[in-house]
Design a protein around this motif. Structure first.
Motif, PDB file in Angstrom:
ATOM      1  N   ASN A 177     -12.374   0.536  -0.319  1.00  0.00           N
ATOM      2  CA  ASN A 177     -13.020   1.741   0.216  1.00  0.00           C
ATOM      3  C   ASN A 177     -14.269   1.381   1.013  1.00  0.00           C
ATOM      4  OD1 ASN A 177     -11.272   3.805  -0.589  1.00  0.00           O
ATOM      5  ND2 ASN A 177     -12.129   3.858  -2.647  1.00  0.00           N
ATOM      6  N   ALA A 216     -11.387   6.883   3.548  1.00  0.00           N
ATOM      7  CA  ALA A 216     -11.125   5.784   2.615  1.00  0.00           C
ATOM      8  C   ALA A 216     -10.842   6.409   1.260  1.00  0.00           C
ATOM      9  CB  ALA A 216     -12.324   4.852   2.550  1.00  0.00           C
ATOM     10  N   ARG A 217      -9.591   6.273   0.758  1.00  0.00           N
ATOM     11  CA  ARG A 217      -9.184   7.016  -0.436  1.00  0.00           C
ATOM     12  C   ARG A 217      -8.433   6.143  -1.447  1.00  0.00           C
ATOM     13  NH1 ARG A 217      -6.002  11.052   3.419  1.00  0.00           N
ATOM     14  NH2 ARG A 217      -5.536   8.957   4.212  1.00  0.00           N
ATOM     15  N   PHE A 218      -8.768   4.876  -1.521  1.00  0.00           N
ATOM     16  CA  PHE A 218      -8.113   4.000  -2.490  1.00  0.00           C
ATOM     17  C   PHE A 218      -8.501   4.402  -3.903  1.00  0.00           C
ATOM     18  CE2 PHE A 218      -8.126   1.375   1.346  1.00  0.00           C
ATOM     19  CZ  PHE A 218      -6.810   0.930   1.365  1.00  0.00           C
ATOM     20  N   ASN A 276       0.838   5.606  -0.569  1.00  0.00           N
ATOM     21  CA  ASN A 276       0.084   6.829  -0.848  1.00  0.00           C
ATOM     22  C   ASN A 276       0.870   7.632  -1.880  1.00  0.00           C
ATOM     23  OD1 ASN A 276       1.783   7.178   1.615  1.00  0.00           O
ATOM     24  ND2 ASN A 276       1.227   9.331   1.367  1.00  0.00           N
ATOM     25  N   MET A 282       0.859  -1.177   0.000  1.00  0.00           N
ATOM     26  CA  MET A 282       0.000   0.000   0.000  1.00  0.00           C
ATOM     27  C   MET A 282       0.899   1.231   0.000  1.00  0.00           C
ATOM     28  SD  MET A 282      -3.253   1.060   2.404  1.00  0.00           S
ATOM     29  CE  MET A 282      -2.373   1.238   3.967  1.00  0.00           C
ATOM     30  N   PHE A 332      -1.586   7.370   5.643  1.00  0.00           N
ATOM     31  CA  PHE A 332      -2.780   6.536   5.591  1.00  0.00           C
ATOM     32  C   PHE A 332      -3.650   6.772   6.819  1.00  0.00           C
ATOM     33  CE2 PHE A 332       0.841   3.832   4.075  1.00  0.00           C
ATOM     34  CZ  PHE A 332       0.584   3.964   2.711  1.00  0.00           C
ATOM     35  N   GLU A 364      -7.685   2.639   6.270  1.00  0.00           N
ATOM     36  CA  GLU A 364      -6.982   2.137   5.083  1.00  0.00           C
ATOM     37  C   GLU A 364      -5.983   1.046   5.440  1.00  0.00           C
ATOM     38  OE1 GLU A 364      -7.509   6.436   2.811  1.00  0.00           O
ATOM     39  OE2 GLU A 364      -5.718   6.015   4.028  1.00  0.00           O
ATOM     40  N   ALA A 406     -13.040   0.034   4.312  1.00  0.00           N
ATOM     41  CA  ALA A 406     -12.498   1.111   5.139  1.00  0.00           C
ATOM     42  C   ALA A 406     -13.598   2.007   5.682  1.00  0.00           C
ATOM     43  CB  ALA A 406     -11.490   1.932   4.332  1.00  0.00           C
ATOM     44  N   VAL A 459      -3.295   4.914  -2.406  1.00  0.00           N
ATOM     45  CA  VAL A 459      -4.164   5.825  -1.667  1.00  0.00           C
ATOM     46  C   VAL A 459      -3.851   7.254  -2.102  1.00  0.00           C
ATOM     47  CG1 VAL A 459      -4.648   6.762   0.634  1.00  0.00           C
ATOM     48  CG2 VAL A 459      -4.411   4.287   0.305  1.00  0.00           C
TER      49      VAL A 459
END
Length: 455
Positions: free
Chosen positions: A425, A436-438, A354, A352, A394, A398, A428, A386
Protein backbone atom coordinates in the motif's frame (compact mmCIF):
# COMPACT_ATOMS: atom_id res chain seq x y z
CA UNK A 1 22.72 -2.72 -25.10
CA UNK A 2 22.61 -3.73 -28.75
CA UNK A 3 19.48 -2.62 -30.57
CA UNK A 4 18.69 -3.86 -34.05
CA UNK A 5 15.26 -2.28 -34.15
CA UNK A 6 13.61 1.11 -34.55
CA UNK A 7 15.22 4.50 -34.03
CA UNK A 8 14.65 6.06 -30.65
CA UNK A 9 11.36 7.79 -30.02
CA UNK A 10 9.18 8.82 -27.12
CA UNK A 11 6.66 6.35 -25.78
CA UNK A 12 3.88 8.65 -26.89
CA UNK A 13 4.97 8.16 -30.49
CA UNK A 14 5.90 4.50 -30.19
CA UNK A 15 3.13 2.78 -32.09
CA UNK A 16 3.15 5.33 -34.86
CA UNK A 17 6.45 3.78 -35.96
CA UNK A 18 5.52 0.12 -35.50
CA UNK A 19 7.29 -2.22 -37.92
CA UNK A 20 5.37 -5.05 -39.65
CA UNK A 21 2.32 -4.65 -37.46
CA UNK A 22 0.00 -2.25 -39.29
CA UNK A 23 -3.03 -3.23 -37.19
CA UNK A 24 -1.50 -1.63 -34.10
CA UNK A 25 -2.64 1.89 -33.44
CA UNK A 26 -0.85 4.96 -32.15
CA UNK A 27 -0.37 5.06 -28.40
CA UNK A 28 -0.61 7.90 -25.95
CA UNK A 29 1.43 7.91 -22.75
CA UNK A 30 1.57 11.42 -21.32
CA UNK A 31 3.00 10.35 -17.95
CA UNK A 32 6.37 9.45 -19.46
CA UNK A 33 6.22 11.11 -22.85
CA UNK A 34 9.68 12.59 -22.39
CA UNK A 35 11.45 9.24 -21.90
CA UNK A 36 13.36 8.10 -24.97
CA UNK A 37 12.40 4.60 -26.08
CA UNK A 38 12.96 2.12 -28.86
CA UNK A 39 10.16 0.05 -30.35
CA UNK A 40 10.63 -3.58 -31.36
CA UNK A 41 7.70 -5.14 -33.17
CA UNK A 42 6.68 -7.76 -35.67
CA UNK A 43 4.75 -11.00 -35.95
CA UNK A 44 5.36 -14.42 -34.46
CA UNK A 45 5.29 -17.68 -36.39
CA UNK A 46 1.52 -18.05 -35.96
CA UNK A 47 0.95 -14.42 -37.14
CA UNK A 48 0.40 -13.04 -33.61
CA UNK A 49 1.66 -9.44 -33.38
CA UNK A 50 4.23 -8.55 -30.75
CA UNK A 51 5.60 -5.20 -29.61
CA UNK A 52 8.08 -4.06 -26.95
CA UNK A 53 9.04 -0.64 -25.64
CA UNK A 54 12.64 -0.27 -24.47
CA UNK A 55 13.75 2.80 -22.53
CA UNK A 56 17.04 4.48 -23.32
CA UNK A 57 18.24 3.53 -19.83
CA UNK A 58 17.10 -0.11 -20.06
CA UNK A 59 18.08 -1.95 -16.89
CA UNK A 60 18.01 -5.45 -18.38
CA UNK A 61 14.53 -6.41 -17.14
CA UNK A 62 11.81 -7.21 -19.68
CA UNK A 63 8.12 -7.89 -19.04
CA UNK A 64 6.00 -9.85 -21.53
CA UNK A 65 2.22 -9.50 -21.36
CA UNK A 66 -0.36 -11.51 -23.33
CA UNK A 67 -2.49 -8.42 -24.03
CA UNK A 68 0.06 -5.68 -24.67
CA UNK A 69 0.27 -5.63 -28.46
CA UNK A 70 -3.49 -5.76 -28.90
CA UNK A 71 -4.12 -2.51 -27.07
CA UNK A 72 -4.46 0.85 -28.79
CA UNK A 73 -2.90 2.56 -25.76
CA UNK A 74 -0.04 1.93 -23.37
CA UNK A 75 -1.34 1.48 -19.84
CA UNK A 76 -0.08 3.59 -16.93
CA UNK A 77 1.27 0.33 -15.49
CA UNK A 78 3.51 -0.23 -18.50
CA UNK A 79 4.46 3.45 -18.53
CA UNK A 80 5.57 3.32 -14.92
CA UNK A 81 7.63 0.16 -15.34
CA UNK A 82 9.32 1.65 -18.41
CA UNK A 83 9.95 4.80 -16.38
CA UNK A 84 11.69 2.58 -13.82
CA UNK A 85 14.00 1.29 -16.55
CA UNK A 86 12.36 -1.98 -17.60
CA UNK A 87 11.32 -2.93 -21.12
CA UNK A 88 7.65 -3.78 -21.44
CA UNK A 89 5.78 -5.50 -24.24
CA UNK A 90 4.01 -8.62 -25.34
CA UNK A 91 1.56 -10.20 -27.70
CA UNK A 92 -2.23 -10.47 -28.10
CA UNK A 93 -4.82 -13.19 -27.56
CA UNK A 94 -6.58 -12.41 -30.83
CA UNK A 95 -4.95 -15.29 -32.72
CA UNK A 96 -4.73 -17.95 -30.01
CA UNK A 97 -7.97 -17.28 -28.11
CA UNK A 98 -8.58 -20.28 -25.81
CA UNK A 99 -5.63 -22.12 -27.34
CA UNK A 100 -3.69 -21.70 -24.10
CA UNK A 101 -0.71 -23.90 -25.11
CA UNK A 102 -0.28 -21.68 -28.16
CA UNK A 103 -0.43 -18.53 -26.04
CA UNK A 104 2.17 -19.96 -23.63
CA UNK A 105 4.56 -20.73 -26.46
CA UNK A 106 4.00 -17.26 -27.90
CA UNK A 107 5.21 -15.57 -24.71
CA UNK A 108 8.51 -17.43 -24.93
CA UNK A 109 8.85 -16.79 -28.65
CA UNK A 110 8.16 -13.08 -28.13
CA UNK A 111 10.88 -12.88 -25.47
CA UNK A 112 13.29 -14.60 -27.83
CA UNK A 113 12.42 -12.15 -30.61
CA UNK A 114 13.00 -9.32 -28.15
CA UNK A 115 16.46 -10.59 -27.28
CA UNK A 116 17.33 -11.14 -30.93
CA UNK A 117 16.88 -7.42 -31.42
CA UNK A 118 17.81 -5.92 -28.05
CA UNK A 119 20.39 -8.30 -26.68
CA UNK A 120 20.19 -10.71 -23.76
CA UNK A 121 17.96 -9.66 -20.88
CA UNK A 122 19.02 -10.08 -17.27
CA UNK A 123 15.47 -10.87 -16.12
CA UNK A 124 12.57 -12.13 -18.23
CA UNK A 125 9.20 -11.76 -16.49
CA UNK A 126 5.76 -12.90 -17.60
CA UNK A 127 2.97 -10.60 -16.43
CA UNK A 128 -0.71 -10.30 -17.23
CA UNK A 129 -4.34 -10.09 -16.17
CA UNK A 130 -7.25 -12.50 -16.55
CA UNK A 131 -6.29 -14.98 -19.29
CA UNK A 132 -3.02 -13.05 -19.39
CA UNK A 133 -2.47 -13.81 -15.71
CA UNK A 134 -3.31 -17.45 -16.32
CA UNK A 135 -0.85 -17.60 -19.21
CA UNK A 136 1.85 -15.83 -17.17
CA UNK A 137 1.62 -18.53 -14.50
CA UNK A 138 1.38 -21.27 -17.11
CA UNK A 139 4.73 -20.27 -18.61
CA UNK A 140 6.36 -20.93 -15.22
CA UNK A 141 5.06 -24.50 -15.29
CA UNK A 142 5.65 -25.36 -18.95
CA UNK A 143 8.75 -23.27 -19.76
CA UNK A 144 10.54 -22.89 -16.42
CA UNK A 145 13.94 -22.22 -17.99
CA UNK A 146 12.60 -19.41 -20.19
CA UNK A 147 11.70 -16.91 -17.47
CA UNK A 148 12.91 -15.53 -14.14
CA UNK A 149 9.61 -14.56 -12.50
CA UNK A 150 5.85 -14.21 -12.80
CA UNK A 151 3.23 -11.58 -11.95
CA UNK A 152 -0.15 -13.26 -12.36
CA UNK A 153 -3.18 -11.05 -11.79
CA UNK A 154 -6.80 -12.28 -11.57
CA UNK A 155 -5.81 -15.42 -13.42
CA UNK A 156 -8.20 -18.15 -12.25
CA UNK A 157 -5.31 -20.33 -11.11
CA UNK A 158 -7.23 -23.45 -10.15
CA UNK A 159 -6.70 -24.58 -13.76
CA UNK A 160 -8.68 -24.69 -17.00
CA UNK A 161 -10.76 -27.78 -16.27
CA UNK A 162 -11.15 -26.93 -12.58
CA UNK A 163 -12.44 -23.40 -12.97
CA UNK A 164 -14.94 -24.46 -15.61
CA UNK A 165 -16.19 -27.29 -13.43
CA UNK A 166 -16.84 -24.62 -10.81
CA UNK A 167 -18.74 -22.53 -13.35
CA UNK A 168 -20.69 -25.61 -14.42
CA UNK A 169 -21.81 -26.08 -10.80
CA UNK A 170 -23.20 -22.55 -10.65
CA UNK A 171 -25.15 -22.79 -13.89
CA UNK A 172 -26.31 -26.35 -13.11
CA UNK A 173 -27.86 -25.24 -9.82
CA UNK A 174 -29.54 -22.30 -11.55
CA UNK A 175 -30.84 -24.56 -14.29
CA UNK A 176 -32.21 -27.15 -11.87
CA UNK A 177 -34.00 -24.62 -9.67
CA UNK A 178 -34.97 -21.83 -12.09
CA UNK A 179 -35.28 -23.67 -15.41
CA UNK A 180 -36.56 -27.16 -14.59
CA UNK A 181 -37.73 -27.70 -18.18
CA UNK A 182 -34.14 -27.27 -19.35
CA UNK A 183 -34.86 -24.60 -21.97
CA UNK A 184 -31.63 -22.68 -21.28
CA UNK A 185 -28.16 -24.05 -22.11
CA UNK A 186 -25.67 -25.22 -19.50
CA UNK A 187 -23.11 -26.88 -21.81
CA UNK A 188 -23.18 -27.25 -25.58
CA UNK A 189 -23.83 -23.52 -25.98
CA UNK A 190 -25.58 -22.82 -29.31
CA UNK A 191 -24.23 -20.55 -32.01
CA UNK A 192 -26.51 -17.71 -30.91
CA UNK A 193 -24.44 -16.92 -27.84
CA UNK A 194 -25.94 -13.46 -27.41
CA UNK A 195 -29.40 -14.99 -27.47
CA UNK A 196 -28.43 -17.51 -24.80
CA UNK A 197 -26.99 -14.77 -22.60
CA UNK A 198 -30.08 -12.61 -23.00
CA UNK A 199 -32.38 -15.53 -22.20
CA UNK A 200 -30.44 -16.37 -19.04
CA UNK A 201 -30.35 -12.74 -17.93
CA UNK A 202 -34.10 -12.47 -18.47
CA UNK A 203 -34.71 -15.60 -16.39
CA UNK A 204 -32.45 -14.36 -13.61
CA UNK A 205 -34.00 -10.89 -13.64
CA UNK A 206 -37.43 -12.49 -13.25
CA UNK A 207 -36.19 -14.65 -10.39
CA UNK A 208 -34.68 -11.64 -8.68
CA UNK A 209 -38.17 -10.16 -8.35
CA UNK A 210 -39.42 -12.92 -6.02
CA UNK A 211 -38.25 -14.10 -2.58
CA UNK A 212 -37.97 -17.68 -3.86
CA UNK A 213 -35.92 -16.63 -6.88
CA UNK A 214 -33.60 -14.51 -4.76
CA UNK A 215 -33.00 -17.40 -2.37
CA UNK A 216 -32.18 -19.77 -5.22
CA UNK A 217 -29.83 -17.29 -6.85
CA UNK A 218 -28.05 -17.03 -3.50
CA UNK A 219 -27.73 -20.81 -3.25
CA UNK A 220 -26.26 -21.11 -6.75
CA UNK A 221 -23.83 -18.25 -6.11
CA UNK A 222 -22.69 -19.82 -2.85
CA UNK A 223 -22.07 -23.22 -4.40
CA UNK A 224 -20.22 -21.51 -7.26
CA UNK A 225 -18.18 -19.45 -4.76
CA UNK A 226 -19.11 -16.11 -6.32
CA UNK A 227 -18.44 -12.91 -4.38
CA UNK A 228 -21.43 -11.29 -2.68
CA UNK A 229 -20.22 -8.04 -4.17
CA UNK A 230 -20.53 -6.27 -7.49
CA UNK A 231 -19.89 -3.01 -9.29
CA UNK A 232 -23.29 -1.69 -8.23
CA UNK A 233 -23.29 -3.00 -4.65
CA UNK A 234 -20.67 -2.17 -2.02
CA UNK A 235 -19.12 -5.00 -0.03
CA UNK A 236 -21.91 -6.08 2.36
CA UNK A 237 -21.88 -6.88 6.02
CA UNK A 238 -22.99 -10.49 6.59
CA UNK A 239 -25.98 -9.36 8.64
CA UNK A 240 -27.28 -7.32 5.69
CA UNK A 241 -29.04 -10.18 3.95
CA UNK A 242 -30.61 -8.18 1.14
CA UNK A 243 -27.36 -6.38 0.29
CA UNK A 244 -25.53 -9.70 0.26
CA UNK A 245 -28.05 -11.14 -2.16
CA UNK A 246 -28.03 -8.09 -4.42
CA UNK A 247 -24.25 -8.38 -4.65
CA UNK A 248 -24.55 -12.00 -5.78
CA UNK A 249 -27.15 -11.09 -8.37
CA UNK A 250 -25.06 -8.21 -9.69
CA UNK A 251 -21.98 -10.39 -10.03
CA UNK A 252 -23.99 -13.17 -11.64
CA UNK A 253 -26.17 -11.31 -14.09
CA UNK A 254 -26.29 -7.55 -13.91
CA UNK A 255 -22.82 -5.98 -14.04
CA UNK A 256 -20.71 -4.94 -17.02
CA UNK A 257 -19.15 -8.41 -17.31
CA UNK A 258 -21.77 -10.75 -15.85
CA UNK A 259 -20.70 -14.22 -14.78
CA UNK A 260 -23.54 -15.81 -16.76
CA UNK A 261 -22.38 -14.04 -19.91
CA UNK A 262 -18.86 -15.41 -19.67
CA UNK A 263 -20.28 -18.83 -18.77
CA UNK A 264 -21.98 -18.84 -22.17
CA UNK A 265 -19.51 -17.05 -24.46
CA UNK A 266 -16.23 -18.56 -23.29
CA UNK A 267 -17.71 -22.04 -22.99
CA UNK A 268 -18.90 -21.84 -26.58
CA UNK A 269 -15.36 -20.88 -27.68
CA UNK A 270 -13.41 -23.53 -25.85
CA UNK A 271 -15.89 -26.34 -26.50
CA UNK A 272 -15.37 -25.69 -30.20
CA UNK A 273 -11.60 -25.66 -29.71
CA UNK A 274 -11.34 -28.93 -27.73
CA UNK A 275 -14.09 -30.69 -29.67
CA UNK A 276 -16.59 -31.31 -26.91
CA UNK A 277 -17.57 -30.64 -23.32
CA UNK A 278 -14.64 -30.79 -20.84
CA UNK A 279 -16.80 -30.23 -17.73
CA UNK A 280 -18.68 -32.67 -15.53
CA UNK A 281 -20.56 -32.89 -12.25
CA UNK A 282 -20.98 -36.63 -11.98
CA UNK A 283 -20.31 -37.63 -8.39
CA UNK A 284 -20.41 -34.07 -7.03
CA UNK A 285 -22.02 -33.70 -3.59
CA UNK A 286 -23.71 -30.30 -3.61
CA UNK A 287 -24.79 -30.57 0.02
CA UNK A 288 -21.13 -30.92 0.91
CA UNK A 289 -20.23 -27.92 -1.23
CA UNK A 290 -22.78 -25.81 0.61
CA UNK A 291 -21.46 -27.06 3.93
CA UNK A 292 -17.95 -25.94 2.90
CA UNK A 293 -19.07 -22.32 2.49
CA UNK A 294 -18.20 -19.80 5.16
CA UNK A 295 -20.53 -19.70 8.19
CA UNK A 296 -21.68 -16.14 7.43
CA UNK A 297 -22.53 -17.08 3.83
CA UNK A 298 -24.51 -20.12 4.94
CA UNK A 299 -26.42 -17.97 7.42
CA UNK A 300 -27.37 -15.51 4.67
CA UNK A 301 -28.63 -18.32 2.42
CA UNK A 302 -30.59 -19.89 5.28
CA UNK A 303 -32.24 -16.55 6.13
CA UNK A 304 -33.23 -15.99 2.51
CA UNK A 305 -34.80 -19.44 2.34
CA UNK A 306 -36.71 -18.89 5.57
CA UNK A 307 -37.98 -15.52 4.34
CA UNK A 308 -39.13 -17.17 1.10
CA UNK A 309 -40.91 -19.97 2.96
CA UNK A 310 -38.81 -22.58 1.17
CA UNK A 311 -36.88 -25.57 2.45
CA UNK A 312 -33.17 -25.18 1.81
CA UNK A 313 -32.64 -28.89 2.43
CA UNK A 314 -35.29 -29.79 -0.14
CA UNK A 315 -33.74 -27.57 -2.82
CA UNK A 316 -30.26 -28.93 -2.17
CA UNK A 317 -31.63 -32.48 -2.40
CA UNK A 318 -33.35 -31.55 -5.64
CA UNK A 319 -30.02 -30.43 -7.06
CA UNK A 320 -28.22 -33.50 -5.77
CA UNK A 321 -30.88 -35.78 -7.28
CA UNK A 322 -30.90 -34.10 -10.70
CA UNK A 323 -29.51 -35.83 -13.77
CA UNK A 324 -25.82 -35.05 -14.05
CA UNK A 325 -23.61 -33.84 -16.90
CA UNK A 326 -20.78 -36.03 -18.14
CA UNK A 327 -17.64 -34.83 -19.89
CA UNK A 328 -16.06 -35.94 -23.14
CA UNK A 329 -12.79 -37.59 -21.96
CA UNK A 330 -10.88 -36.47 -25.04
CA UNK A 331 -12.04 -32.88 -24.52
CA UNK A 332 -10.98 -33.01 -20.87
CA UNK A 333 -7.52 -34.23 -21.86
CA UNK A 334 -7.10 -31.48 -24.44
CA UNK A 335 -8.42 -28.76 -22.15
CA UNK A 336 -6.21 -29.85 -19.25
CA UNK A 337 -3.12 -29.27 -21.37
CA UNK A 338 -3.59 -25.61 -21.05
CA UNK A 339 -3.22 -25.74 -17.94
CA UNK A 340 -3.96 -27.72 -14.80
CA UNK A 341 -1.43 -26.38 -12.32
CA UNK A 342 0.71 -28.85 -10.40
CA UNK A 343 2.69 -26.49 -8.19
CA UNK A 344 6.02 -27.32 -9.81
CA UNK A 345 7.44 -23.82 -10.06
CA UNK A 346 11.13 -22.95 -10.02
CA UNK A 347 10.94 -19.14 -10.23
CA UNK A 348 9.27 -16.61 -7.91
CA UNK A 349 5.56 -16.09 -8.57
CA UNK A 350 3.44 -13.18 -7.35
CA UNK A 351 -0.32 -13.54 -7.63
CA UNK A 352 -2.76 -10.69 -7.13
CA UNK A 353 -6.50 -11.19 -6.79
CA UNK A 354 -9.27 -8.78 -5.97
CA UNK A 355 -11.66 -10.47 -3.58
CA UNK A 356 -14.76 -9.24 -5.40
CA UNK A 357 -13.82 -10.80 -8.76
CA UNK A 358 -16.88 -12.50 -10.24
CA UNK A 359 -15.01 -14.20 -13.11
CA UNK A 360 -11.74 -15.43 -11.58
CA UNK A 361 -13.25 -16.28 -8.22
CA UNK A 362 -10.85 -15.77 -5.35
CA UNK A 363 -11.25 -19.29 -3.92
CA UNK A 364 -9.22 -20.54 -6.87
CA UNK A 365 -6.14 -18.97 -5.32
CA UNK A 366 -6.34 -21.39 -2.41
CA UNK A 367 -6.13 -24.31 -4.83
CA UNK A 368 -3.05 -22.84 -6.51
CA UNK A 369 -1.42 -22.35 -3.12
CA UNK A 370 -2.26 -25.92 -2.15
CA UNK A 371 -0.61 -27.29 -5.29
CA UNK A 372 2.52 -25.19 -4.78
CA UNK A 373 2.72 -26.23 -1.14
CA UNK A 374 2.28 -29.92 -1.96
CA UNK A 375 5.11 -29.61 -4.47
CA UNK A 376 7.36 -28.11 -1.79
CA UNK A 377 7.68 -24.72 -3.47
CA UNK A 378 5.79 -22.39 -1.12
CA UNK A 379 8.92 -20.26 -0.61
CA UNK A 380 8.62 -19.20 -4.27
CA UNK A 381 5.00 -18.01 -4.02
CA UNK A 382 3.57 -14.80 -2.60
CA UNK A 383 -0.19 -14.26 -2.95
CA UNK A 384 -1.67 -10.79 -2.49
CA UNK A 385 -5.27 -9.59 -2.24
CA UNK A 386 -7.03 -6.33 -3.02
CA UNK A 387 -10.35 -5.23 -1.55
CA UNK A 388 -12.16 -4.34 -4.77
CA UNK A 389 -15.07 -5.60 -6.91
CA UNK A 390 -15.39 -6.67 -10.59
CA UNK A 391 -13.08 -8.78 -12.73
CA UNK A 392 -9.47 -7.62 -12.45
CA UNK A 393 -10.62 -4.53 -10.56
CA UNK A 394 -7.14 -3.23 -9.76
CA UNK A 395 -5.71 0.25 -9.97
CA UNK A 396 -2.51 0.79 -11.92
CA UNK A 397 -0.86 1.62 -8.61
CA UNK A 398 -1.71 -1.85 -7.35
CA UNK A 399 -0.46 -3.51 -10.53
CA UNK A 400 2.88 -1.70 -10.32
CA UNK A 401 3.15 -2.59 -6.63
CA UNK A 402 2.70 -6.26 -7.51
CA UNK A 403 5.45 -6.00 -10.14
CA UNK A 404 7.72 -4.29 -7.64
CA UNK A 405 7.09 -7.04 -5.09
CA UNK A 406 8.46 -9.54 -7.61
CA UNK A 407 11.40 -7.28 -8.46
CA UNK A 408 12.18 -7.00 -4.74
CA UNK A 409 12.24 -10.81 -4.49
CA UNK A 410 14.52 -11.08 -7.53
CA UNK A 411 16.82 -8.35 -6.18
CA UNK A 412 17.10 -9.61 -2.59
CA UNK A 413 16.10 -13.28 -2.66
CA UNK A 414 13.49 -12.50 0.01
CA UNK A 415 9.82 -11.58 0.20
CA UNK A 416 8.47 -8.84 2.41
CA UNK A 417 7.40 -10.26 5.75
CA UNK A 418 3.96 -10.26 7.36
CA UNK A 419 3.59 -6.58 6.62
CA UNK A 420 3.41 -7.22 2.88
CA UNK A 421 -0.04 -5.57 2.42
CA UNK A 422 1.06 -2.45 4.32
CA UNK A 423 4.31 -2.19 2.38
CA UNK A 424 2.54 -2.66 -0.92
CA UNK A 425 0.00 0.00 0.00
CA UNK A 426 2.83 2.41 0.75
CA UNK A 427 4.43 1.66 -2.62
CA UNK A 428 1.10 2.03 -4.42
CA UNK A 429 0.22 5.27 -2.63
CA UNK A 430 3.54 6.80 -3.68
CA UNK A 431 2.79 6.34 -7.39
CA UNK A 432 -0.28 8.56 -7.81
CA UNK A 433 -1.84 5.93 -10.09
CA UNK A 434 -5.04 5.18 -8.22
CA UNK A 435 -6.10 3.65 -4.92
CA UNK A 436 -4.07 1.28 -2.74
CA UNK A 437 -6.29 -1.41 -1.19
CA UNK A 438 -4.12 -4.41 -0.29
CA UNK A 439 -5.46 -6.39 2.64
CA UNK A 440 -4.58 -9.55 4.57
CA UNK A 441 -6.96 -12.22 3.30
CA UNK A 442 -7.45 -15.99 3.38
CA UNK A 443 -9.71 -17.36 0.63
CA UNK A 444 -12.11 -20.24 1.15
CA UNK A 445 -11.03 -23.71 0.05
CA UNK A 446 -11.79 -24.29 -3.62
CA UNK A 447 -14.75 -26.61 -4.22
CA UNK A 448 -13.62 -28.28 -7.45
CA UNK A 449 -9.96 -29.33 -7.42
CA UNK A 450 -8.87 -31.35 -10.43
CA UNK A 451 -7.81 -34.96 -10.19
CA UNK A 452 -6.03 -36.72 -13.08
CA UNK A 453 -8.15 -39.84 -12.37
CA UNK A 454 -11.40 -37.86 -12.56
CA UNK A 455 -13.13 -40.50 -14.69
Amino acid sequence: MHLNARPRTTIAAAAAAVVAAPALLAVSTPAVAAKETTVISGHLADSTPYRFLIPDDWNGTVFVDLDFAGSATVSPTAEQLVEQGAAYGGTTRTVTGWNIPGALANQVEALDRFEDAAGEADRRITMGSSMGGFVAAGVAQHYPDAIDGVVSMCGGLSGTVSQWNQKLDTVFVLSTLLDPAGTLPVVGIPEDVKGSIAAWQKRLAEAQQTPAGRARIALAATIGQLPAWSESEPRPEPRHTDAYQRGWYGALAADSLPYIGQAMSSRRSFEALVGGNPSWNTGVDYAAQLANASPETRRVVSRLYREAGLSLEADVSRVDDADRISADPAAVKRFALGTEFDGRISVPVVTMSNIGDQISTVAQQSEYQNEVTRAGNSDLLRQTYVEAPKHCGFSDAERVAAANLLLHRLDTGEWHGRETPARMNRIAESLDLGPARFIPFRPDAFNRPYSPDWS
